[in-house]
Design a protein around this motif. Sequence first.
Motif, PDB file in Angstrom:
ATOM      1  N   GLN A 148      23.925  74.975  32.669  1.00 38.25           N
ATOM      2  CA  GLN A 148      23.139  74.474  31.538  1.00 38.25           C
ATOM      3  C   GLN A 148      23.611  75.074  30.225  1.00 38.25           C
ATOM      4  O   GLN A 148      24.083  76.210  30.180  1.00 38.25           O
ATOM      5  CB  GLN A 148      21.657  74.797  31.772  1.00 38.25           C
ATOM      6  N   ASN A 149      23.446  74.320  29.151  1.00 36.71           N
ATOM      7  CA  ASN A 149      24.044  74.692  27.876  1.00 36.71           C
ATOM      8  C   ASN A 149      22.997  74.742  26.773  1.00 36.71           C
ATOM      9  O   ASN A 149      22.352  73.738  26.486  1.00 36.71           O
ATOM     10  CB  ASN A 149      25.122  73.661  27.527  1.00 36.71           C
ATOM     11  N   ALA A 153      21.602  71.947  22.414  1.00 40.29           N
ATOM     12  CA  ALA A 153      20.375  71.520  23.095  1.00 40.29           C
ATOM     13  C   ALA A 153      19.364  70.978  22.097  1.00 40.29           C
ATOM     14  O   ALA A 153      19.086  71.599  21.065  1.00 40.29           O
ATOM     15  CB  ALA A 153      19.763  72.687  23.869  1.00 40.29           C
ATOM     16  N   LEU A 163      28.147  68.521  29.383  1.00 43.84           N
ATOM     17  CA  LEU A 163      27.798  69.526  30.375  1.00 43.84           C
ATOM     18  C   LEU A 163      28.773  69.556  31.546  1.00 43.84           C
ATOM     19  O   LEU A 163      28.973  70.613  32.154  1.00 43.84           O
ATOM     20  CB  LEU A 163      26.380  69.281  30.892  1.00 43.84           C
TER      21      LEU A 163
END
Length: 277
Positions: A148-149, A153, A163
């Motif tokens: 996850q980034n 976001a 991603l």
Amino acid sequence: MHVHLEVDGHGHKAMPQDLFDASAAYFRSGERTPSVDRIAEVYRGLDMAAVIFTVDARTALGHVPNSVEDLVAGAARNNDVLIPFGSVDPRTGADAVALARRQAGELGVRGFKFHPSLQGFDPSDPSFYPLWDALQELGLPALFHTGQNGMGAGLPGGRGIKLRFSNPLLLDDVAADFPGLTVIMAHPSVPWQDEANSIATHKANVHIDLSGWSPKYFPESLVRLSNNVLSSKVLFGTDYPLITPGKWLDAFADLPLKDEVRPGILRDNAVRLLGLA
């Protein structure tokens, strides 16, 4: 194993401002861009050491990174607590290889940080293999963002950040084809934690750092394996300044981990990996 220096001594930031704003909101962080000396002050006050780095994403972001030279000089001023990693933009091809060699040989960095999603590249693409070959030859670890980034976001289209480039399975190719290269998968690799666990179990040269998430949110499988088969391969990391060491350690204390594995996770595994013993 995981501290960001987001601004250099000239006030130049590592990323465009909208990415800083989005990540600060995502992590609910306070002091977003501490100087290298401020980072050293924080860690020295906690009797801790930290690997620090920036990320060179000049091609993908159209933004010149902050200075690795400045980072290394700051780490040298604070060499009791700071260990510098370098960073190059893999998309610059042969220039990236030459710059990595210079950062290692002239500046003395102790490893390299990459963020495939932010830098916009697939690490398993053979076009990047000359860079991994150079790092293998240099004997320096490569730390890759996975999962996850927080960068981008909440922005439209995640600001174009993809991603899939941070799927740890892409690093399985790198680790297999460069067995002499130490690969560190940064963060719990949600939503691909099982893949990361499998790779770290299978490949002797692959490790996992535990930064970027409060330990209270760690996937159960990661905690369970950290208690046994991965106990020598997981590494303490915060993602400071996005997560503070105190907040991370408070949550880590509540994990159902054996007392005998905690010293390895918090210090000894990194000491061995970085050759500091």
